[in-house]
Every structure is written in C-alpha cells, then in structure tokens.
Design a protein around this motif. Sequence first.
Motif, PDB file in Angstrom:
ATOM      1  N   ALA A 498       4.273  14.979 -15.012  1.00 33.15           N
ATOM      2  CA  ALA A 498       3.167  15.192 -13.775  1.00 33.15           C
ATOM      3  C   ALA A 498       2.032  15.928 -14.592  1.00 33.15           C
ATOM      4  O   ALA A 498       2.256  16.929 -15.487  1.00 33.15           O
ATOM      5  CB  ALA A 498       3.840  15.895 -12.853  1.00 33.15           C
ATOM      6  N   PRO A 499       0.905  15.436 -14.218  1.00 33.09           N
ATOM      7  CA  PRO A 499      -0.473  16.090 -14.595  1.00 33.09           C
ATOM      8  C   PRO A 499      -0.370  17.696 -13.864  1.00 33.09           C
ATOM      9  O   PRO A 499       0.170  17.963 -12.988  1.00 33.09           O
ATOM     10  CB  PRO A 499      -1.545  15.427 -14.039  1.00 33.09           C
ATOM     11  N   LYS A 500      -0.994  18.736 -14.620  1.00 34.88           N
ATOM     12  CA  LYS A 500      -1.142  19.784 -14.196  1.00 34.88           C
ATOM     13  C   LYS A 500      -1.603  20.013 -12.907  1.00 34.88           C
ATOM     14  O   LYS A 500      -1.093  20.792 -11.984  1.00 34.88           O
ATOM     15  CB  LYS A 500      -1.941  20.699 -15.136  1.00 34.88           C
ATOM     16  N   GLU A 501      -2.925  19.225 -12.643  1.00 37.06           N
ATOM     17  CA  GLU A 501      -3.356  19.001 -11.084  1.00 37.06           C
ATOM     18  C   GLU A 501      -3.258  17.686 -10.544  1.00 37.06           C
ATOM     19  O   GLU A 501      -4.053  17.013 -10.740  1.00 37.06           O
ATOM     20  CB  GLU A 501      -4.677  19.669 -11.335  1.00 37.06           C
ATOM     21  N   ALA A 502      -1.969  17.787  -9.965  1.00 37.60           N
ATOM     22  CA  ALA A 502      -1.841  16.320  -9.546  1.00 37.60           C
ATOM     23  C   ALA A 502      -2.715  16.210  -8.343  1.00 37.60           C
ATOM     24  O   ALA A 502      -2.749  17.090  -7.395  1.00 37.60           O
ATOM     25  CB  ALA A 502      -0.417  16.139  -9.180  1.00 37.60           C
ATOM     26  N   LYS A 503      -3.332  15.061  -8.109  1.00 35.40           N
ATOM     27  CA  LYS A 503      -3.911  14.485  -6.890  1.00 35.40           C
ATOM     28  C   LYS A 503      -2.900  14.219  -5.759  1.00 35.40           C
ATOM     29  O   LYS A 503      -1.736  13.909  -5.962  1.00 35.40           O
ATOM     30  CB  LYS A 503      -4.658  13.218  -7.042  1.00 35.40           C
ATOM     31  N   VAL A 504      -3.389  14.665  -4.553  1.00 31.50           N
ATOM     32  CA  VAL A 504      -2.398  14.658  -3.488  1.00 31.50           C
ATOM     33  C   VAL A 504      -2.663  12.955  -2.915  1.00 31.50           C
ATOM     34  O   VAL A 504      -3.817  12.538  -2.907  1.00 31.50           O
ATOM     35  CB  VAL A 504      -2.848  15.655  -2.229  1.00 31.50           C
ATOM     36  N   ASP A 505      -1.472  12.359  -2.605  1.00 27.55           N
ATOM     37  CA  ASP A 505      -1.555  11.137  -2.519  1.00 27.55           C
ATOM     38  C   ASP A 505      -1.175  11.154  -0.611  1.00 27.55           C
ATOM     39  O   ASP A 505      -0.174  11.529  -0.547  1.00 27.55           O
ATOM     40  CB  ASP A 505      -0.323  10.414  -2.997  1.00 27.55           C
ATOM     41  N   ALA A 506      -2.054  10.629  -0.180  1.00 26.92           N
ATOM     42  CA  ALA A 506      -2.004  10.608   1.376  1.00 26.92           C
ATOM     43  C   ALA A 506      -1.002   9.751   1.834  1.00 26.92           C
ATOM     44  O   ALA A 506      -0.182   9.825   2.947  1.00 26.92           O
ATOM     45  CB  ALA A 506      -3.468  10.375   2.196  1.00 26.92           C
ATOM     46  N   LEU A 507      -0.690   8.437   1.196  1.00 29.09           N
ATOM     47  CA  LEU A 507       0.038   7.369   1.426  1.00 29.09           C
ATOM     48  C   LEU A 507       1.478   7.824   1.155  1.00 29.09           C
ATOM     49  O   LEU A 507       1.683   8.324  -0.248  1.00 29.09           O
ATOM     50  CB  LEU A 507      -0.159   5.937   0.963  1.00 29.09           C
ATOM     51  N   ASP A 508       2.407   7.476   1.849  1.00 32.09           N
ATOM     52  CA  ASP A 508       3.820   7.524   1.376  1.00 32.09           C
ATOM     53  C   ASP A 508       4.372   6.297   0.784  1.00 32.09           C
ATOM     54  O   ASP A 508       4.452   5.355   1.657  1.00 32.09           O
ATOM     55  CB  ASP A 508       4.877   8.068   2.364  1.00 32.09           C
ATOM     56  N   TRP A 531       4.597   8.925 -12.700  1.00 30.42           N
ATOM     57  CA  TRP A 531       3.362   9.131 -12.966  1.00 30.42           C
ATOM     58  C   TRP A 531       2.824   8.084 -14.214  1.00 30.42           C
ATOM     59  O   TRP A 531       3.664   7.753 -14.975  1.00 30.42           O
ATOM     60  CB  TRP A 531       3.250  10.516 -13.586  1.00 30.42           C
ATOM     61  N   SER A 532       1.640   7.797 -14.184  1.00 31.86           N
ATOM     62  CA  SER A 532       1.344   6.929 -15.435  1.00 31.86           C
ATOM     63  C   SER A 532       0.781   7.946 -16.374  1.00 31.86           C
ATOM     64  O   SER A 532       0.776   9.102 -16.184  1.00 31.86           O
ATOM     65  CB  SER A 532       0.002   6.186 -14.894  1.00 31.86           C
ATOM     66  N   LYS A 533       0.587   7.084 -17.740  1.00 27.05           N
ATOM     67  CA  LYS A 533       0.421   7.960 -18.765  1.00 27.05           C
ATOM     68  C   LYS A 533      -0.989   8.660 -18.623  1.00 27.05           C
ATOM     69  O   LYS A 533      -0.914  10.014 -18.957  1.00 27.05           O
ATOM     70  CB  LYS A 533      -0.072   6.930 -20.085  1.00 27.05           C
ATOM     71  N   GLN A 534      -1.887   8.348 -17.657  1.00 28.38           N
ATOM     72  CA  GLN A 534      -3.154   9.210 -17.503  1.00 28.38           C
ATOM     73  C   GLN A 534      -2.980  10.247 -16.418  1.00 28.38           C
ATOM     74  O   GLN A 534      -3.873  10.866 -16.019  1.00 28.38           O
ATOM     75  CB  GLN A 534      -4.332   8.082 -16.931  1.00 28.38           C
ATOM     76  N   GLY A 535      -1.689  10.182 -15.766  1.00 29.01           N
ATOM     77  CA  GLY A 535      -1.458  11.367 -14.781  1.00 29.01           C
ATOM     78  C   GLY A 535      -1.801  10.788 -13.259  1.00 29.01           C
ATOM     79  O   GLY A 535      -1.680  11.579 -12.631  1.00 29.01           O
ATOM     80  N   ILE A 592       3.447  -3.219 -14.775  1.00 27.91           N
ATOM     81  CA  ILE A 592       4.376  -2.653 -16.102  1.00 27.91           C
ATOM     82  C   ILE A 592       3.186  -1.909 -16.895  1.00 27.91           C
ATOM     83  O   ILE A 592       3.587  -0.925 -17.520  1.00 27.91           O
ATOM     84  CB  ILE A 592       4.906  -3.982 -16.734  1.00 27.91           C
ATOM     85  N   ASP A 593       1.941  -2.493 -17.031  1.00 21.42           N
ATOM     86  CA  ASP A 593       0.986  -1.879 -17.814  1.00 21.42           C
ATOM     87  C   ASP A 593       0.604  -0.440 -17.303  1.00 21.42           C
ATOM     88  O   ASP A 593       0.684   0.735 -18.319  1.00 21.42           O
ATOM     89  CB  ASP A 593      -0.427  -2.764 -17.928  1.00 21.42           C
ATOM     90  N   ALA A 594       0.710  -0.394 -16.137  1.00 20.47           N
ATOM     91  CA  ALA A 594       0.249   0.865 -15.423  1.00 20.47           C
ATOM     92  C   ALA A 594       1.272   1.955 -15.886  1.00 20.47           C
ATOM     93  O   ALA A 594       1.310   2.971 -16.110  1.00 20.47           O
ATOM     94  CB  ALA A 594       0.054   0.850 -13.737  1.00 20.47           C
TER      95      ALA A 594
END
Length: 783
Positions: A498-508, A531-535, A592-594
């Motif tokens: 998980a990135p240090k500051e994860a964005k909150v995801d509104a959708l479940d 999580w993706s590689k980019q966080g 898969i790429d993501a």
Amino acid sequence: MTVKEIFETMDYGPAPESAKEALSWIADRDGKFGLYIGGKMTAPGDLFDSKNPATGEVLAQLTQATPDDVDAAVSAARKAQRKWAALSGHERAKYLYALARLVQKHSRLFAVLETLDNGKPIRESRDIDIPLVARHFYYHAGMAQLQDAELPDREALGVCGQIIPWNFPLLMLSWKIAPAIAMGNAVVLKPAEYTSLTALLFAQICEEAGLPKGVVNIVTGDGRVGEAIVTHEEVDKIAFTGSTEVGRVIRRETAGSGKSLTLELGGKSPYIVFDDADLDSAVEGLVDAIWFNQGQVCCAGSRLIVQEGIADRFYAKLRARMDKLRMGDPLDKSIDVGAVVDPVQHKRITELVDAGAGDGELYQAPCPIPTAGCFYPPTLITGLSPASSLMQEEIFGPVLAATTFRTPAEAVEIANNTRYGLAATVWSENVNLTLDIAPKLASGVVWVNGTNMFDAAAGFGGVRESGFGREGGWEGLQAYTKPRGAVKALKPIAAFPAPKEAKVDALDRTAKFYIGGKQARPDGGYSQAVWSKQGDLLGHVGVANRKDIRNAVEAAHTAAGWSKTTGHLRAQILYYIGENLSARSGEFAARIDAMIGGRNGAKEVDAAISRLFTYAAWADKYDGAAKPVPMRGVALAMHEPVGVIGGFCPDEAPLLGLVSMMAPSIAMGNRVVLAASEPFPLAATDFYQVLDTSDVPAGVVNIVTGNHAELAAPLAGHLGVDAVWTQSGADISAIVEGESAGNLKRTWVNNAKARDWFGPAGEGREFLAHATEVKTIWVPYGE
Ligand code: NAI
C-alpha cells in the motif's frame, strides 16, 4: 500310506521339494549375510535371526544396517547413477534382459529359498512369484530399449529408495527395481526384515549379470533402516509398499523434502458375486482371492459380498471347498495353504478374528494344523454387517469376511464402504452388468470373472488410503521419470505494498469468492486491498478461511455429475470458456498489466485462450489402453477423474496459471477448488463472469482468494479432497504434502521450482496424468 489306502481315500501323498540346494547356498555363506553396497557384499554387522515360519527354525542371520551403511549405499547409488543413465536404452536393456535370464536360470533356487523364508507354498513361489519376477525384468528390458524413442521428454529421477514388504519378497523387489533401473535410476532397496534372503540372492545375480557397481544396493534390517532411507537427503524418490500406517508416516516424513513418493498400501478388497455367476468358478476364484499366499496379499479379496438369493447355496459350496483345502509344509507340492510369515502376524490375525467373529458365524477349514510353525486355518465368517471390524480392518491373513446384498446398487455401496480402494472382483455371467459395475467401484484394479491377476504390462495401484501411483505398464514409468531439462528456481513474488498515502476509494469493489456457481462473501468478513505497482487501489478481495474452503469442497461434491459427463460435452464447455474469454481479452489484458505492472497481459490472455482450446481438444482424446497380458484376457487401462482437486495457483502468470490448473482438471472430469494467486488475485475474480456465461455447471469450478499459507492446511487436510496441486512455492508444498497424509490424497507440488507457463512445460500429458487415475479392468477376452 499304502497304494490301497491311497485308492480308498483318494488323498494326495506328500510331494516334498528338496531344500538341499537352498540350505547349502545359505551354509556356503556361513549362514551370515552382510549388505550389498557398491557391487560388493559387506562383512556381516549386527546380526538378527531370519526364521523359517513353517518350522520356527533359524535359517540365517542378517545384518541390521546402520545409518552409516545406508549413507554408504546412497553414495554408491549416487556415484553410479549418472553413468548408468547416460548409457543408451539399449545398453541398459541388455542388463535387464540378463537379469531376467538369470532369474529363470536360478528359478528353482529362488522359489525354494522364498518358500523357506516366507512360508508360502512352493506351488505359488515356483509357478507364480518367480515367473512373474522374470516377466517383470523382460518387460522392463523392453521399456529401457524403447525409452529413447518413446519417452524423449522424460529422464531418470536419480537415486530411488525402495522399501518393500514380506508377502511377495522377490516379486515386490522386481516391481520396484526393474522399472527404476530401466529408466536410468540407481536404487537402494530394503527388503522386509522377515524375508530378505531372495533379495540377497538377487544381489548375487546382479554380479553375475555384470551390472555396473552401485546401480543396485540392498540393505537389510527393520523399520529403522527404512526410516534412514526415507530421511536421507540424497535420495530423490521413495517407493514404498506396506501398511497404510507406515505409508502415512513416510508421507509426513518426506513432506517438503522435494522427494517423489509412491505408496502402495493396504486394502480390503471386495469380491462381489451376483446370482447369475458361475458359482463353482466364483468359489474357485475365492480360493485364489483369499487363500493364495495365506491371504497375505494387499489386494486379497477379503470381503465377500454375495447376492442374497444365492448366499446360502454359495456358502455351502464354499465350505465344501474349504473342507478340501490342505495346509502344511510349504515345500510340499500338494498343499494349498502354507505358513503365515511370523508369529507377530499370527497373533495379529488371531486377535482380530477373536475380537470380531462374535458379530457373525465362523467356519474354519477342518484341515489338520501343523503343531510347529505359524499356521492359521482358512476361515470364513458369514453374516457380518458392513460396519463390522472384520469387514473394515485389513486382516492380512486367510480370513474371509462375508455379507450379502440385494441389488447391484447396494453391491456397489457396500463395496465402496471402506477407506481403501486397491482392487475389486466382480462375478456374473452377464457382461453388461459387470461392465456397468466396474467404473462405479472405487478401486485401482477391477477383475471381471477372475481374480488376483497380475502382469508387468498392466498398471497396479490404488486410490484412497490404498495409496497412489501405479506399478507396471507405461503408467508405472511415470513414477521413475521426470520431465527432462534444467529447472529454474522459483522467485517468490510479493504483492505491491500500500502506498504511504493511499487515496480513498468511494466505490466498494470487493470481489467475492466463486462457490457453487455463485458469488459468495467471505465467512470471516475480511478482505484485503490489491495495489498496483504505482500505488493505485485496484480493488479488494475476500480473505478465505477454513469454513470457506469447506463450503467450496461441499459445492464441488454436489457437482459429482460432472465426472460422468462425456469428454465431448466437456470439450464444448471448455471451447465456450475460451470463446468468452476471447470476447473480453482486452479487458483481461489490461487488468493483468495493471496488477503485475507489465506489458505481457495480451500475450498471457492469448496463451490462456489457447490453453483452454488445448484441453478442449484433449477432453475426448486422452485415451486409455488395452494391455496385451499373457493370459486369457485383456487389461483395459481406463482414465478416470481423480475427483475433487484442490489447487494453489502460481503467481508468475495469474490468469494463465489458473487456467493451466483448471482446464486439464475439468477436461478430465474433475471438480476443482482453486486458491487464486495471492499477490495478483483479480484476474481470477474477473474470470467468474466468464465461467458464468459459459455453461459451466455450478460447483465444477470453485475459486477463493486469500492467504495460501493459511488455506494450505484446510484444503490439503480435507477428507473430501482427492488431490492437491500447488504451484505456490516451497512452504506451501511442505504444508500440502504433510497435511495430505490424513486421507493419503495425491499431491503434485512444485517445491521451489519454477515452471514456464507460456512454454510446452505449462501444458500437456504431465497435467493430464495428474488429473486422472488409471483404473485397470481385467476382462475375459479371446481364447
Ligand atoms: P510394515 O508396513 O511395517 O512393513 C513394510 C516395510 O516397511 C518393511 O520393510 C518394514 O521394515 C518397513 N518399515 C517399517 N517401519 C518403517 C518406517 N517407519 N519407515 C520406513 N520403513 C519402515 O508392515 P508390517 O508391520 O510388516 O505388517 C503390518 C500390517 O501391514 C500387516 O498386517 C498388513 O495389514 C499390512 N501390510 C500390507 C502390505 C501391503 O502390501 N499392502 C504389506 C505388508 C504389510
């Protein structure tokens, strides 16, 4: 006895075989034997007695091998193996052929020695055991000859540790040694402590045949020697025949060691007699089924299941036949029943019968019982209920337990009401009925209107707690070879953090499990983020627990009808899955790429579609075989589904890996419970919709997500699971193998080895072999 008396009683006179040659072979060695290591007999070490069970007399003294001796034997085998494997198949074939010839040349000595050591009637050692030993070496000389042309993709495993029992001492040796050395392995074999003499005579003929030193090594002693072989680091494979109890210990001891394992264990084989059977033949068959070798046969027809309407008549015929059985000196050519192997076994048989006979009616052959030695009379116990201990426990003696049935369905139910699954016999003059019953029996071997037939060309081995792996035939070679080529080490793949500051995801966007054709929420209510590689947050997946595994296995059981569908139908469904995946290939590739942070997604989806097509193609083409056995019959090798297969999918190719495990399994009629790749689970959860739209019946494919280390024990330990495959790293391999010991399910593990999922190693016959059991069905055929 005078001639007049003989005419009056029509009794046989004694016809003893001389023990002179065999006893002088022992005496020439001062009655003391060392071990056969690196082509030489060692000096005798710590000695123990080997007795003649028919007289109780000491025959010889054998060496209890030490761990150092085992080490020396394994080193000698290791040293010899490479050169041996590097010989051409033809060169090896010549040695096996020479061994076969020498067994024939010394056949009488082998037979007499075997009878002295084991107590089996000379008629059997002379006419069955030793000829089959020679046949085994001839047959496998042929396998060595054909290896280069027919098995170019497979090679020897290395050093094989082989541990055998006392019921067919030399025959079991040949079943183990012949295929192993034919394929280029070297062996360390331990005969049973009661019966090692013919193995030591075999060591002598290895020398006579000029077999390169160290290819065959023989160490004697008790279970401790077996344990030293099992736990030796330099041993690549263990092949064991013996009790289910010790088989289970060996399964646990080898778990996670990287050793291959085959187990041929106990049985409680049903002998089913229908009311239209040729009753006299069926009675004669029973003599072979349960009184051959004093009933000390892993596949002995020890449970008689007879149709109610003829039961009394059949029992009467059987008792009349028992009245004629002769028990006595095993060296007498006219006796039917010899001595059991040791007082320990005699005591065990006596105790089991005494404890269980009260449930039924006991009849024992009235033949005189010799006072010296270990003799137990042929015994029949009728009127038992299927749950009686005598119907369930392996007695390993001349004791037949009997019950009745009314309908064919009930016969199958009673026959399958056992934890074992080694062999079964069916008698009926109605071939339709016998061939209707044969596929329904849970056993590795079925004999139709015959029993206890064996041949090197026909696979032998069990299902359930009778063990796994086959001996004999092409299928038996699987156990002594591995795919050719260098193997790369598996690199563990961790999920992106998980990135240090994860964005909150509104959708479940929590993906559920796929159980019984429906999406199911995790029982524990836990999920984890992916999580993706980019966080970026790609979604959440459920974390499965023991209860979710139980639900998935239950769902797989409700889909049992899948195993009865035709290959043609299964092919259609696999094509359909491929087609539906193809319709969404862009979406899957992007996913898969993501997830992986790569660009290979499209290639992976294409490969997965192709793989689905491959197994659609195989669904109706993984043929069985008809084995030309040298007797009046044919042995059909039928491929049957294993049942419910559990699987831990690889991380290197999260979609292709899942498809590579699922497709061969369901193509062969299995149902699966798969744990998706742990770091990259979303390709699997997206795949639910593809399955939903492809007419896959509910429960055939079940998929969960979560922590493999936590799911390995519940899945591999589940008694409703018949096999577990893992491609998920060494730790999971160790748990899977260890936990599988409960019901001795088959396992296929990768340890720390990587597999190229995109190449030929990712598909084909190896997968199909793991997805099937070979059932050998012997049917009368020809003259
Ligand atoms: P067992 O399973 O103890 O012996 C078979 C072989 O395994 C022998 O060579 C023995 O020395 C070896 N062994 C024993 N403990 C070991 C260990 N911990 N690690 C490695 N090797 C070990 O069979 P046993 O005690 O002679 O017979 C007991 C019962 O087992 C019999 O009454 C019968 O029910 C069953 N049995 C079944 C056989 C079969 O072919 N299915 C053969 C022999 C016995």
